[in-house]
Design an enzyme around this catalytic site. Structure first.
Site, mmCIF file in Angstrom:
data_model
loop_
_atom_site.group_PDB
_atom_site.id
_atom_site.type_symbol
_atom_site.label_atom_id
_atom_site.label_comp_id
_atom_site.label_asym_id
_atom_site.label_seq_id
_atom_site.Cartn_x
_atom_site.Cartn_y
_atom_site.Cartn_z
ATOM 1 N N GLY A 47 0.906 -1.081 0.155
ATOM 2 C CA GLY A 47 -0.147 0.101 0.076
ATOM 3 C C GLY A 47 0.982 1.190 -0.036
ATOM 4 O O GLY A 47 1.980 1.122 0.214
ATOM 5 N N GLN A 52 2.802 9.783 1.796
ATOM 6 C CA GLN A 52 4.344 9.256 1.550
ATOM 7 C C GLN A 52 5.236 9.953 0.522
ATOM 8 O O GLN A 52 6.346 9.638 0.476
ATOM 9 C CB GLN A 52 4.097 7.907 1.635
ATOM 10 C CG GLN A 52 3.646 7.266 3.090
ATOM 11 C CD GLN A 52 3.658 5.693 2.898
ATOM 12 O OE1 GLN A 52 2.683 5.182 2.440
ATOM 13 N NE2 GLN A 52 4.805 5.174 3.352
ATOM 14 N N CYS A 100 6.539 -0.491 6.835
ATOM 15 C CA CYS A 100 6.104 0.802 6.019
ATOM 16 C C CYS A 100 7.242 1.274 5.263
ATOM 17 O O CYS A 100 8.368 1.132 5.650
ATOM 18 C CB CYS A 100 5.932 1.974 7.189
ATOM 19 S SG CYS A 100 5.257 3.259 6.480
ATOM 20 N N LEU A 101 6.733 1.645 4.031
ATOM 21 C CA LEU A 101 7.771 1.978 3.185
ATOM 22 C C LEU A 101 8.463 3.509 3.464
ATOM 23 O O LEU A 101 9.551 3.594 3.035
ATOM 24 C CB LEU A 101 7.036 2.279 1.603
ATOM 25 C CG LEU A 101 6.544 1.120 1.036
ATOM 26 C CD1 LEU A 101 5.975 1.425 -0.201
ATOM 27 C CD2 LEU A 101 7.817 0.158 0.543
ATOM 28 N N HIS A 142 -3.959 0.846 8.326
ATOM 29 C CA HIS A 142 -2.231 1.374 8.323
ATOM 30 C C HIS A 142 -2.154 2.610 7.196
ATOM 31 O O HIS A 142 -1.645 3.550 7.603
ATOM 32 C CB HIS A 142 -1.389 0.353 7.704
ATOM 33 C CG HIS A 142 -0.053 0.713 7.519
ATOM 34 N ND1 HIS A 142 0.960 0.318 8.232
ATOM 35 C CD2 HIS A 142 0.262 1.607 6.553
ATOM 36 C CE1 HIS A 142 2.176 1.047 7.965
ATOM 37 N NE2 HIS A 142 1.929 1.787 7.052
ATOM 38 N N GLU A 143 -3.066 2.300 5.969
ATOM 39 C CA GLU A 143 -2.832 3.411 5.009
ATOM 40 C C GLU A 143 -3.681 4.482 5.584
ATOM 41 O O GLU A 143 -3.148 5.629 5.167
ATOM 42 C CB GLU A 143 -3.415 2.839 3.606
ATOM 43 C CG GLU A 143 -2.599 1.797 3.038
ATOM 44 C CD GLU A 143 -1.014 1.990 2.989
ATOM 45 O OE1 GLU A 143 -0.764 3.362 2.897
ATOM 46 O OE2 GLU A 143 -0.314 1.246 3.186
ATOM 47 N N HIS A 146 -1.874 6.845 7.935
ATOM 48 C CA HIS A 146 -1.122 8.012 7.201
ATOM 49 C C HIS A 146 -1.776 9.191 6.978
ATOM 50 O O HIS A 146 -1.114 10.434 6.948
ATOM 51 C CB HIS A 146 -0.522 7.594 5.839
ATOM 52 C CG HIS A 146 0.709 6.554 6.036
ATOM 53 N ND1 HIS A 146 1.914 6.787 6.470
ATOM 54 C CD2 HIS A 146 0.774 5.067 5.783
ATOM 55 C CE1 HIS A 146 2.774 6.056 6.524
ATOM 56 N NE2 HIS A 146 2.144 4.786 5.998
HETATM 57 NI NI NI Z 1 3.080 3.051 5.707
#
Ligand code: NI
Length: 176
Positions: A47, A52, A100-101, A142-143, A146
């Site tokens: 995701g 981000q 997480c990226l 999670h997304e 953000h």
């Molecule tokens: Ni993330």
């Protein structure tokens, strides 16, 4: 389309509350979605949220294909979700590993609601409204965090269950 730079934890904008999107079916929005899709694919993510890549708008994408390398990870349909709203369907929570990226190479155990309903719009303005459970529900939570400036690290309850992927072994195989 272009691959965009992913911001890492430490960038102040990751902690901002993002703004709603009001115009749909526009070339600008299509371009942003396409860049996010390309970036997520390049980073092999489950995701990605617009903040981000430095865009503080309420837009997330997610999706996981069946992958024989990760037999425990349930597939999730590729979804573009704008101005999402999440409701928990009951109070049951479950701990699970997340990555997480924006926090590369690390994993942590985070409690999430097991059963949720989420709704929002896609980039054309079509309504998306689903009831989901478990891994799918985890990715969405999670997304959407953000979009409120929350990283999973802020939800970890036991910091002994947070660390470097290489040290932890084969835990939590997706990043988002
Ligand atoms: Ni993330």
């Amino acid at each position: 389309m272009s691959i965009r730079e992913v911001l890492y934890m430490g960038q102040a904008s990751l902690f901002q509350v993002s703004e709603e999107i009001r115009e749909f079916n526009t070339p600008e929005l299509d371009r942003l979605v396409n860049d996010m899709l390309e970036t997520m694919a390049e980073m092999d993510g489950a995701g990605l949220a617009a903040p981000q890549i430095g865009v503080n708008k309420r837009l997330v994408i997610f999706g996981v294909e069946e992958n024989p390398r990760y037999p425990d990870v349930e597939p999730v349909p590729l979804t573009i979700l704008i101005n999402p709203v999440i409701e928990m369907l009951d109070e049951k929570m479950e701990d699970g590993w997340e990555g997480c990226l924006s926090i590369p190479g690390m994993r942590g155990v985070v409690p999430r609601y097991r059963h949720i309903r989420y709704h929002g719009l896609d980039q054309k303005g079509n309504v998306i409204d689903r009831k989901v459970s478990d891994f799918h529900a985890r990715v969405v939570q999670h997304e959407c965090d953000h979009l409120d400036g929350i990283l999973y690290t802020q939800r970890i309850r036991d910091m002994k269950l947070f660390g470097f992927e290489n040290e932890l072994g084969n835990k939590g195989t997706t990043e988002s």
